[in-house]
Scaffold this motif. Structure first.
Motif, PDB file in Angstrom:
ATOM      1  N   ILE A  99       0.841  -1.190   0.000  1.00 52.85           N
ATOM      2  CA  ILE A  99       0.000   0.000   0.000  1.00 52.85           C
ATOM      3  C   ILE A  99       0.883   1.249   0.000  1.00 52.85           C
ATOM      4  N   PRO A 100       0.736   2.119  -0.982  1.00 59.29           N
ATOM      5  CA  PRO A 100       1.507   3.368  -0.978  1.00 59.29           C
ATOM      6  C   PRO A 100       0.964   4.304   0.095  1.00 59.29           C
ATOM      7  N   LEU A 101       1.596   4.309   1.256  1.00 64.02           N
ATOM      8  CA  LEU A 101       1.100   5.050   2.406  1.00 64.02           C
ATOM      9  C   LEU A 101       2.129   6.035   2.960  1.00 64.02           C
ATOM     10  N   LEU A 102       3.376   5.577   3.114  1.00 65.45           N
ATOM     11  CA  LEU A 102       4.384   6.432   3.734  1.00 65.45           C
ATOM     12  C   LEU A 102       4.792   7.591   2.822  1.00 65.45           C
ATOM     13  N   ARG A 103       4.916   7.309   1.530  1.00 63.08           N
ATOM     14  CA  ARG A 103       5.297   8.399   0.616  1.00 63.08           C
ATOM     15  C   ARG A 103       4.231   9.506   0.586  1.00 63.08           C
ATOM     16  N   PRO A 104       2.933   9.174   0.534  1.00 63.99           N
ATOM     17  CA  PRO A 104       1.949  10.247   0.644  1.00 63.99           C
ATOM     18  C   PRO A 104       2.071  11.060   1.932  1.00 63.99           C
ATOM     19  N   LEU A 105       2.345  10.390   3.060  1.00 67.80           N
ATOM     20  CA  LEU A 105       2.508  11.116   4.312  1.00 67.80           C
ATOM     21  C   LEU A 105       3.747  12.005   4.279  1.00 67.80           C
ATOM     22  N   ARG A 106       4.820  11.470   3.733  1.00 64.69           N
ATOM     23  CA  ARG A 106       6.100  12.171   3.765  1.00 64.69           C
ATOM     24  C   ARG A 106       6.216  13.240   2.688  1.00 64.69           C
ATOM     25  N   VAL A 109      -6.402   8.464   6.732  1.00 60.50           N
ATOM     26  CA  VAL A 109      -5.630   9.661   7.077  1.00 60.50           C
ATOM     27  C   VAL A 109      -6.574  10.848   7.004  1.00 60.50           C
ATOM     28  N   GLU A 110      -6.619  11.618   8.087  1.00 60.28           N
ATOM     29  CA  GLU A 110      -7.472  12.799   8.133  1.00 60.28           C
ATOM     30  C   GLU A 110      -6.581  14.033   8.192  1.00 60.28           C
ATOM     31  N   ALA A 111      -6.648  14.865   7.147  1.00 62.57           N
ATOM     32  CA  ALA A 111      -5.843  16.083   7.067  1.00 62.57           C
ATOM     33  C   ALA A 111      -6.758  17.296   6.971  1.00 62.57           C
ATOM     34  N   GLU A 112      -6.254  18.442   7.414  1.00 63.49           N
ATOM     35  CA  GLU A 112      -7.106  19.629   7.479  1.00 63.49           C
ATOM     36  C   GLU A 112      -7.579  20.075   6.104  1.00 63.49           C
ATOM     37  N   ALA A 113      -6.699  20.095   5.119  1.00 61.66           N
ATOM     38  CA  ALA A 113      -7.072  20.565   3.787  1.00 61.66           C
ATOM     39  C   ALA A 113      -7.567  19.435   2.890  1.00 61.66           C
ATOM     40  N   ALA A 114      -6.882  18.291   2.911  1.00 60.32           N
ATOM     41  CA  ALA A 114      -7.233  17.178   2.024  1.00 60.32           C
ATOM     42  C   ALA A 114      -8.470  16.432   2.485  1.00 60.32           C
ATOM     43  N   GLY A 115      -8.798  16.536   3.774  1.00 60.09           N
ATOM     44  CA  GLY A 115      -9.941  15.796   4.293  1.00 60.09           C
ATOM     45  C   GLY A 115      -9.581  14.350   4.583  1.00 60.09           C
ATOM     46  N   GLU A 116     -10.526  13.440   4.370  1.00 59.24           N
ATOM     47  CA  GLU A 116     -10.324  12.017   4.668  1.00 59.24           C
ATOM     48  C   GLU A 116      -9.786  11.292   3.446  1.00 59.24           C
ATOM     49  N   LEU A 117      -8.710  10.539   3.654  1.00 58.31           N
ATOM     50  CA  LEU A 117      -8.112   9.707   2.610  1.00 58.31           C
ATOM     51  C   LEU A 117      -8.050   8.284   3.125  1.00 58.31           C
ATOM     52  N   MET A 118      -8.309   7.309   2.260  1.00 54.56           N
ATOM     53  CA  MET A 118      -8.237   5.915   2.681  1.00 54.56           C
ATOM     54  C   MET A 118      -7.304   5.146   1.763  1.00 54.56           C
ATOM     55  N   PHE A 119      -6.415   4.351   2.378  1.00 54.78           N
ATOM     56  CA  PHE A 119      -5.466   3.520   1.645  1.00 54.78           C
ATOM     57  C   PHE A 119      -5.765   2.063   1.997  1.00 54.78           C
ATOM     58  N   TYR A 120      -5.910   1.217   0.967  1.00 51.73           N
ATOM     59  CA  TYR A 120      -6.371  -0.159   1.190  1.00 51.73           C
ATOM     60  C   TYR A 120      -5.607  -1.111   0.284  1.00 51.73           C
ATOM     61  N   GLY A 121      -5.303  -2.294   0.800  1.00 53.53           N
ATOM     62  CA  GLY A 121      -4.661  -3.303  -0.038  1.00 53.53           C
ATOM     63  C   GLY A 121      -4.005  -4.390   0.788  1.00 53.53           C
ATOM     64  N   ARG A 122      -3.183  -5.182   0.136  1.00 58.64           N
ATOM     65  CA  ARG A 122      -2.479  -6.268   0.816  1.00 58.64           C
ATOM     66  C   ARG A 122      -1.332  -5.687   1.640  1.00 58.64           C
ATOM     67  N   GLY A 123      -1.321  -6.021   2.910  1.00 56.50           N
ATOM     68  CA  GLY A 123      -0.329  -5.446   3.804  1.00 56.50           C
ATOM     69  C   GLY A 123       0.868  -6.320   4.074  1.00 56.50           C
ATOM     70  N   ALA A 124       0.922  -7.500   3.485  1.00 50.00           N
ATOM     71  CA  ALA A 124       2.040  -8.409   3.741  1.00 50.00           C
ATOM     72  C   ALA A 124       2.168  -9.383   2.581  1.00 50.00           C
ATOM     73  N   GLY A 125       3.187 -10.243   2.670  1.00 54.10           N
ATOM     74  CA  GLY A 125       3.426 -11.219   1.616  1.00 54.10           C
ATOM     75  C   GLY A 125       4.635 -10.843   0.785  1.00 54.10           C
ATOM     76  N   GLY A 126       5.254 -11.852   0.176  1.00 56.38           N
ATOM     77  CA  GLY A 126       6.478 -11.625  -0.577  1.00 56.38           C
ATOM     78  C   GLY A 126       6.319 -10.667  -1.737  1.00 56.38           C
ATOM     79  N   GLN A 127       5.370 -10.926  -2.615  1.00 51.72           N
ATOM     80  CA  GLN A 127       5.216 -10.087  -3.798  1.00 51.72           C
ATOM     81  C   GLN A 127       4.741  -8.670  -3.477  1.00 51.72           C
TER      82      GLN A 127
END
Length: 439
Positions: free
Chosen positions: A134-141, A291-309
Motif C-alpha cells: 500500500i503506498p502510504l508512507l510516501r503520501p505522508l512524507r 488519514v485525516e488532514a485539514e485541507a485534504a480531508g479524509e483519505l483511505m489507503f487499502y490493499g495487501r499489507g504483507a506477503g512476498g510479492q
C-alpha cells in the motif's frame, strides 16, 4: 550510464521476490531509472542452501560488510535490530542509498539512521515497512507535506485482522483462528509479535513520526494485543452492529481555542467499530488506513499489507526512487521532526468504553453502578441488561449481564471507573472491557 550496483541483504520470502523482480524486469527498470540496475550480490547466512531463485549462484555471499561497501544501493530485508543496523550504517558511510523494510529498527532507532543518511548525503527509503504494497508512507512524507495531518487510523497487521475476522464471521475461537492463519502462512510459528501487537506498534510509531513531524519510538506507543478478545466480546460487538478490529490510532491533540498545548497520542489496541465505518469491511489479511488532514480531508489507503510479492513491490518502488535520485545527483526527503510535539500518556487520551458486567439481579444495582460512573465524571451513553438463565446445577439464577457503553472521557477516568466497579458487592465480575472507536 554505468550500471548501479544493488546489494541485497537477505533472501527470505521478500528478498527472493525482490531479486526475481530485479532480474526479470531489468530492462524495463533501467528505462524508468535512466541507468541499468545490476544485482551485485545477495548476503545470506548459509551458502549452498536450495533456493527457488534463478540467479547466478556466485552472487550469494556471507560477507555482507564487503558487499555493502561496494554497492550504490543497499536493500535490507533481513529484519531485526542487529546486524541490520550496523550494515545499514556501513552502507551509508560508504555512500550507498538504503532501502529497508525493517519496521522494528525504524521504530527502535530511526533517528540514528536519519542522522547517518544526512551526514553522508544518501537516501533512506522505507515504504515497505508499513502496510506492504500500500503506498502510504510516501503520501505522508511527500504528498501531504503541505497539509496538516490530524489523525491516522487503521488496520496495519494482516494476521490479527484475519484472526478477528474469522472469529466474527465463522464463530471460531481465538486459538483455532490463529492456527488457521498459521496454516495459510499469514502467521508465524510464533505469532507473538502479531497477536501481542508489537508489529502494529512499530508501524504506528513510524506513521506518527511522519504524520506529525515528531520523533515517536516504539516505547511511546500504548500497546494492547488481541489475546484477551473473547467470543463474548465478538458477540457483544455484533449486538451493537459493530465488529472488533485491532487498530493503530495516531492523533494530534490540543491546540484548540481552550489553549491546551499541542501533543500527539499513539496507541494500538482492539476496539469495537460500527459496521457503517469503512474499516469494518476490511476482511481477512488485508490492511486499510484512514488519514485525516485539514485541507485534504479524509483519505483511505487499502490493499495487501504483507506477503512476498506485495512487499517486494514496495521495495522496488523505493529502489527506483533512490536510483533516480542518484542518476540526477540529488536526494529524496530526509527526516522532518521540527514539530517535536510531546507524546501524551494513554491516561490523557479521550476514548469510549464498552463494559460488560456480571451483577446481582436485584433492585438498586443499576443505581449503584451509575453512581460509580458519576463519581469518576464518566457519562453513560447506553445501558443494556439481560438476565442470566438458570443452569441445571442451579447456577446463574439471580444474576444478570449489564452492558454499559460510555460517552467520550479520559482513559484514566474510564480505567478508574472499571476498577471501582470491580469492587462493588453487587458486581460479581467485570466480564470484559473494550474501547469503542468510530461514530
Amino acid at each position: 550510464m554505468e550500471p548501479l550496483k544493488v546489494a541485497l541483504l537477505g533472501c527470505g520470502v521478500v528478498g527472493t521476490e525482490v531479486a526475481r523482480l530485479l532480474t526479470q524486469h531489468g530492462d524495463e527498470l533501467a528505462q524508468r531509472v535512466g541507468a541499468p540496475l545490476e544485482l551485485s550480490g545477495i548476503a545470506v547466512r548459509r551458502l549452498g542452501r536450495t533456493r527457488d531463485l534463478a540467479v547466478d549462484p556466485a552472487l550469494f555471499t556471507t560477507d555482507a560488510t564487503a558487499l555493502v561497501k561496494a554497492a550504490d544501493i543497499v536493500v535490507e530485508v533481513i529484519g531485526g535490530i542487529e546486524p541490520a543496523r550496523s550494515l545499514i550504517l556501513e552502507a551509508m558511510a560508504s555512500g550507498a542509498g538504503v532501502v529497508t523494510a525493517n519496521k522494528a529498527l525504524l521504530a527502535e532507532d530511526g533517528p540514528t539512521l536519519y542522522a547517518a543518511a544526512a551526514e553522508h548525503g544518501v537516501d533512506l527509503y522505507f515504504e515497505a515497512a508499513v502496510a506492504g504494497a500500500i503506498p502510504l508512507l510516501r503520501p505522508l512524507r511527500e504528498s501531504l507535506a503541505g497539509d496538516r495531518v490530524r489523525r491516522v487510523l487503521g488496520i496495519v497487521n494482516g494476521t490479527t485482522n484475519y484472526v478477528l475476522d474469522k472469529m466474527d464471521s465463522t464463530g471460531m475461537g481465538f486459538a483455532e483462528a490463529v492456527a488457521q492463519a498459521q496454516e495459510l502462512g499469514y502467521a508465524e510459528a510464533d505469532p507473538t509479535a502479531d497477536v501481542e501487537a508489537f508489529d502494529a506498534a512499530a508501524k504506528a510509531a513510524i506513521l506518527a513520526s511522519l504524520a506529525f513531524h515528531t520523533r515517536v519510538g516504539a516505547a511511546d506507543v500504548h500497546r494492547e494485543g488481541i489475546t484477551s478478545v473473547s467470543a463474548a466480546d465478538v458477540a457483544s460487538a455484533r449486538a451493537m452492529n459493530a465488529v472488533v478490529k485491532l487498530l493503530a490510532i495516531c492523533e494530534r491533540t490540543g491546540g484548540g481555542p481552550d489553549g491546551t498545548p499541542e501533543g500527539v497520542s499513539v496507541r494500538v489496541h482492539p476496539a469495537m467499530i460500527p459496521l457503517s465505518h469503512p474499516l469494518a469491511s476490511v476482511r481477512e489479511a488485508y490492511n486499510a488506513v484512514f488519514v485525516e488532514a485539514e485541507a485534504a480531508g479524509e483519505l483511505m489507503f487499502y490493499g495487501r499489507g504483507a506477503g512476498g510479492q506485495p512487499t517486494a513491490s514496495a521495495v522496488l518502488g523505493d529502489v527506483i526512487s533512490v536510483a533516480r535520485n542518484r542518476v540526477a545527483g540529488g536526494r529524496g526527503p530526509g527526516e522532518s521532526a521540527y514539530a517535536d510535539l510531546p507524546v501524551r500518556p494513554m491516561g490523557e487520551v479521550l476514548t469510549r468504553y464498552h463494559i460488560s458486567l456480571d451483577v446481582a439481579d436485584r433492585p438498586g444495582v443499576l443505581a449503584q453502578v451509575a453512581a460509580v460512573f458519576a463519581t469518576h465524571g464518566v457519562s453513560i451513553e447506553t445501558v443494556r441488561q439481560q438476565q442470566h438463565p438458570a443452569r441445571e446445577d442451579g447456577g446463574g439464577a439471580g444474576r444478570a449481564a449489564l452492558v454499559v457503553v460510555t460517552h467520550t472521557a479520559p482513559d484514566a477516568a474510564l480505567t478508574a471507573t472499571v476498577e471501582a466497579l470491580a469492587g462493588l458487592d453487587s458486581v460479581e465480575a467485570v466480564a470484559s472491557v473494550m474501547r469503542v472507536e468510530g461514530d
